[in-house]
Write an enzyme that holds these catalytic residues in place. Sequence first.
Site, PDB file in Angstrom:
ATOM      1  N   SER A 556       0.779  -1.186  -0.279  1.00 14.01           N
ATOM      2  CA  SER A 556       0.158  -0.189   0.064  1.00 14.01           C
ATOM      3  C   SER A 556       0.839   1.215   0.134  1.00 14.01           C
ATOM      4  CB  SER A 556      -1.406   0.284   1.258  1.00 14.01           C
ATOM      5  OG  SER A 556      -1.122   1.683   1.189  1.00 14.01           O
ATOM      6  N   TYR A 569      -2.861  -0.701  10.774  1.00 11.48           N
ATOM      7  CA  TYR A 569      -2.918  -0.419   8.778  1.00 11.48           C
ATOM      8  C   TYR A 569      -1.206  -0.001   7.822  1.00 11.48           C
ATOM      9  CZ  TYR A 569      -4.778  -0.936   3.874  1.00 11.48           C
ATOM     10  OH  TYR A 569      -4.495  -0.857   2.433  1.00 11.48           O
TER      11      TYR A 569
END
Length: 679
Positions: A556, A569
């Site tokens: 990501s 996250y």
Amino acid sequence: MEVVKELLERSHRLGADPRNTNYAGGNTSAKGAAPDPVTGEDVELLWVKGSGGDLGTLKESGLAVLRLDRLRALVNVYPGVEREDEMVAAFDYCLHGKGGAAPSIDTAMHGLVEAAHVDHLHPDAGIAIATAADGEELTRRVFGERVVWVPWRRPGFQLGLDIAAIKEANPQAIGCVLGGHGITAWGATAQECESRSLEIIRTAEAYLAEHGRPDPFGSVIYETLPETERHTRAAALFPHIRGLASTDLRVVGHYTDTPEVLDFVSRAEHPRLAALGTSCPDHFLRTKVAPLVLDLPPDAPLEQAVERLRELHTAYRADYTAYYDRNATPDSPPMRGADPAIVLVPGVGMFSFGKDKQTARVAGEFYVNAINVMRGAESVSTYAPIPESEKFRIEYWELEEAKLRRMPKPKPLATRVALVTGGGSGIGAATARRLAAEGACVVVADRDVAAAEKVAAEIGAAAYRVSDVAVAVAVDVTSEEQVAAAVRAGVLAFGGVDLVVNNAGLSLSRALLETTLDDWDLQHDVMARGSFLVARETARVLIDQGLGGDIVYISSKNAVFAGPNNVAYGAAKADQAHQVRLLAAELGTHGIRVNGINPDGVVRGSGIFASGWGANRAAVYGVEEEKLGEFYAQRTLLKREVLPEHVAAAVFALTGNDLTHTTGLHIPVDAGVAAAFLR
């Protein structure tokens, strides 16, 4: 036209029953009248299954349509058996209208026989009689004068002349047994022809059942492993065997452990019979002349079995090269490869290989046909296939070589097996679809097995069998046992794994003080721990295969960008990003490349955003959830929204044979987020 409708219906009925003929084997035909497109006058035509079709699924477009008068006039210009291959090109001058499918080598048989309807089939029971040492006498014993023996002759124009002459000389006959090959039947109507074909097949079956010895393969010398143990052993051996079978050209695999196979490899006579090879041309064109046979008991240590397979593979390649050298002429096509297409392992089963899953599966099905043939022949006589020289003439037939040259160029990921976690939705589903579209076989792995099955079904919708292209497996990537089971399932489905996409993920958007230990553990378990487990289990397979491979992490932008309310996250994604670097350094010596992709703002079609992450991020940024994709796009340099398909394209760019010297790389797919530029 009614004649065509009847022909297709007859073909479908015959082709639907594997006792009658093998997949894509045999052909049917009908003769009738139709208007000439130029004169409008009726002309006599032949409709016959074209080259490469399958009776069970035959469509009108799969029929070759020829003018009967012109086809039969070829007899007057036939140059003799030494030049009979020239007649195949001559068939093109006999086509009616647009001609339909390309005429097959058996077209002459159908056109020259004086009967309105002709069936040529490859039933196991019929080939058992055709390959018996005393096949001619056995044919008389089984059928009397109703079926006539035709000595072996390679398919072609001369065989058509032979059968036409035999029918004319034997008006009482309903068909013939073709030595080493199959059967042919004829009739005045479609119904009569089909009935006679079935009479020949069922009569042969009944004779073998009544007169055959119960143990034609001898006594049991190897016990069969129980199913669970058998499949575990098969999954452990398969990558090693696939690596060996891919020495000349990478192949996909298929595993078969049907009762016929397990019984055959358990008995004393299977090494002798396997060495004799198959006989029917359709069989050995797909299975090669003989299989590789492991000569160890199923409980031998795995390391010993692998080492013995390597020794046998070396010997097999030497034997195959010698076979080619013994039989090749200056005009023969070059050797296509010396690796086995069939590998038999006592107590475990059969491993078959091909340029794609369907080819590998069909090769295995054909060897099951060959086992049935050997059982039948040995039960009433002695199995005696056609001579080696004749096998070579067909395997390296220029007509077969021309057929191979007409095949379309393989897609970039052909023969590659991909495993995609989180493949049931979003980026994973888009990636699975893209990899399959580029030629890969795909294992769609997801905790939601129903979603994975839906994606696999969509991918395989255009295939003869969905499982020839994609399979779904259930997996919770946080479970070591489930990950190992999912990888085993993928190996058993396709023979191994070549391309791994670590995509499974989730996200909870919370501020530091609101992030619980469960929140932290859940995200790290799925993404950091899950990626590690998947990489570790698939690396075992990649190393065992010895074919190199790719592992791609869907990380990501948040692995390098410090966004608000995102500590769990972002930290998990940073863990994944560094796994890429660590594994690239460790696995490079095995030819395994490890790379990553850093997406951002993939809202539409995203399972993560649909599960609450989108609402949370929208609240953080103060925008409406349905406009979150637009918001992300506007903050990028390119002002474009990122979709799952864009991430899938990056996966293909990394694995599609152009970036062969790239490893340890992270590719941003974020439409340009300057704060996430890699430094």
